[in-house]
Design an enzyme around this catalytic site. Structure first.
Site, PDB file in Angstrom:
ATOM      1  N   HIS A  51      67.470  47.155  64.789  1.00  0.00           N
ATOM      2  CA  HIS A  51      68.276  46.902  66.005  1.00  0.00           C
ATOM      3  C   HIS A  51      69.138  48.111  66.391  1.00  0.00           C
ATOM      4  O   HIS A  51      70.274  47.955  66.843  1.00  0.00           O
ATOM      5  CB  HIS A  51      69.170  45.665  65.824  1.00  0.00           C
ATOM      6  N   ASN A  99      67.450  36.198  67.915  1.00  0.00           N
ATOM      7  CA  ASN A  99      66.445  37.015  68.600  1.00  0.00           C
ATOM      8  C   ASN A  99      66.028  36.309  69.884  1.00  0.00           C
ATOM      9  O   ASN A  99      66.415  35.165  70.130  1.00  0.00           O
ATOM     10  CB  ASN A  99      65.205  37.180  67.707  1.00  0.00           C
ATOM     11  N   TYR A 107      73.974  41.591  56.133  1.00  0.00           N
ATOM     12  CA  TYR A 107      74.644  42.127  57.322  1.00  0.00           C
ATOM     13  C   TYR A 107      75.999  42.741  56.993  1.00  0.00           C
ATOM     14  O   TYR A 107      76.291  43.870  57.378  1.00  0.00           O
ATOM     15  CB  TYR A 107      74.755  41.045  58.410  1.00  0.00           C
TER      16      TYR A 107
END
Ligand code: NDP
Length: 505
Positions: free
Chosen positions: A59, A132, A342
């Site tokens: 990303h 997404n 993350y």
């Protein structure tokens, strides 16, 4: 670029000292060497040398904007999340859209899923929806994620994108067929970020004040309507404007045309989940609307562009582990890995104190904890208050009501295999045969054939057998496009995956 409005326009160094000349280095004589005592020059170069931070491993290319989320239905029966507790309640959001595999300078029109991440600045802290534009994913277990992403990046020897790596992995991973079918449809090349849906994709848990829980999926449905590019249009766009979606989002908001999404929830009771005909936590599958009809619960509008891309978009850090009371994880194996990854990648990319960067700070409440020190501690670091817990100096106290209700776990600890391998093909087949139009199918086949034509023959056969298993017509048309022997495709399709792999090494 906006004109500075402030009257105070004296140039200073990073510490506020006025700079007398920013065009001429200090030299010995008119053309002589530069003196090391030109601290301004050295500081300017040293900072420039450090301008780049690691780009996101996935990303990397994206755009973002601020706006709000408004509740439009009463969901207090399902969740106690305060930002969802009243119809009409608004919460500020920051959304970031992105491609996945490409580098920071890659084109917005690449065939790829699109990231769809939303940070809700709630009164109970930040809740991040990190989804997404597709309701499913290629793999169902995070242990496969690094390998999967390597295959979407560059060949380690040539540094080129490699159709063999791409299709070798996917054909060895049949659970990917559903997402591959969406990716190679025109939904793999959305017209803009405004013209696509967003999905949590994962199943999450909502729990209410009574401690009862529900399993949920969220869908952000574009109110601009779905618009996609054909493969040819996307190729052309790459040449004409590689930043077209970034430009479109910014320009649209600048001219007052604010993109919006209707937010829908699919909600399943634990009893229904227990008896569901497939694993409701398997991210390679949707919950068919016929089984779990979506209900509209809110609306998201984006209406403000960031002032500074690096500060607000590049440094924005989302995590699917950022929950608020009333929302929690499900056992989805991909989600479980993401819960770790993350925060971890942000610490690598932005530093241990990345939560202090303004775009990542809570806006609806104050962060109040005992984490201290570390690089780039830009807040008051807890001031003179206590830096340990428990304490008798009025430091912050945990609130037992904030916790997720206790839940049962059972089963043997082991590396468990997914036990319904044939179910991998059903929803891809449904999408192909029941949802897609003739034109969708035509584009799908030509997109696949164009991309796969660069792969080795044996890999083409292995993957085409998977298309055939999803739907015979699908497999036949890909085989025809790639000039493969259909008899051989059918033969491979009739084998187990293990035998198919042995027959195509
Ligand atoms: P439905 O007929 O109720 O729903 C089909 C959904 O597919 C539509 O609502 C739309 O979802 C989406 N869709 C329409 N055209 C395309 C396309 N060209 N490519 C990808 N998705 C498209 O059927 P089911 O719920 O029984 O699902 C059937 C299949 O539809 C699934 O196997 C899945 O592949 C696909 N799908 C299902 C979704 C779900 O959550 N149930 C969501 C998206 C796709 P949307 O409005 O979200 O765009």
């Amino acid at each position: 670029m906006k004109r500075k409005t402030s009257k105070e326009r004296t140039l200073t160094d990073g510490f506020g000292k006025p700079v007398e000349d920013d065009q001429n280095s200090v030299t010995a004589g008119r053309s002589g060497p530069v003196l090391v005592q030109d601290i301004h020059l050295i500081e300017k170069l040293a900072h420039f040398d450090r301008e780049r931070i690691p780009e996101r491993v996935v990303h990397a290319k994206g755009a973002g904007a601020y706006g709000h989320f408004e509740v439009t239905a009463d969901v207090t029966k399902y969740t106690k999340a305060k930002f969802l507790n009243k119809v009409g309640k608004r919460t500020e959001v920051f959304a970031r859209f992105s491609t996945v595999g490409g580098e920071k300078g890659s084109a917005d029109s690449e065939r790829d899923p699109r990231g769809f991440a939303v940070k809700f600045y709630t009164e109970e802290g930040n809740y991040d929806m990190v989804g997404n534009n597709t309701p499913v994913f290629f793999i169902r277990d995070a242990i496969k994620f690094p390998d999967f992403i390597h295959t979407q990046k560059r060949n380690p020897a040539t540094n080129l994108k490699d159709p063999n790596m791409f299709w070798d992995f996917l054909s060895l991973t049949p659970e990917s067929i559903h997402q591959v079918t969406i990716l190679f449809s025109d939904r793999g090349t959305p017209a803009t970020f405004r013209h696509m849906n967003g999905y949590t994709s994962h199943t999450y848990k909502w729990y209410n004040d009574k401690g009862e829980h529900y399993w949920i999926k969220l869908h952000f449905k574009t109110e601009q309507g779905i618009e996609n590019m054909t493969g040819e249009e996307a190729d052309e766009m790459r040449k004409v404007d590689p930043d077209h979606a970034t430009r479109d989002l910014h320009a649209s908001i600048e001219r007052g045309v604010f993109p919006s999404w209707r937010v829908e929830a699919q909600i399943m009771t634990p009893e229904d989940a227990e008896n569901y005909r497939f694993d409701p936590f398997d991210i390679t599958k949707v919950w068919p609307h016929g089984d779990v009809p979506p209900i509209t619960i809110g609306r998201m509008v984006l209406n403000r562009n960031p002032d500074n891309y690096f500060a607000e978009v590049e440094q924005s850090a989302f995590s699917p582990a950022n929950f608020v009371p009333g929302i929690a994880a499900s056992p989805d194996k991909l989600l479980q890995g993401r819960l770790f990854s993350y925060h971890d990648t942000h610490r690598h990319r932005l530093g241990a104190n990345y939560h202090l960067i303004p775009v990542n700070q809570p806006k609806g409440t104050l962060a109040n904890h005992y984490m201290r020190d570390g690089p780039m501690m830009t807040g008051d670091n807890g001031g003179a208050g206590p830096n340990y817990y428990p304490n008798t100096f009025n430091g912050p106290e945990p609130d037992i009501k904030a916790g997720e209700p206790a839940f049962d776990l059972q089963g043997k600890a082991a590396r468990q295999r997914h036990d319904h391998p044939n179910s991998d093909f059903i929803q891809a087949g449904d999408l192909y045969s029941k949802v897609m139009s003739d034109q969708d199918r035509k584009h799908l086949i030509s997109n696949i054939v164009g991309h796969m034509s660069g792969a080795e023959e044996r890999i083409k056969y292995r993957q085409t057998a998977l298309f055939y298993l999803a739907n015979a017509d699908y497999g036949k048309r890909v085989a025809k496009g790639l000039k493969l022997d259909l008899k051989r495709v059918k033969e491979l399709a009739s084998m187990t995956q293990e035998d198919r792999v042995k027959a195509t090494v």
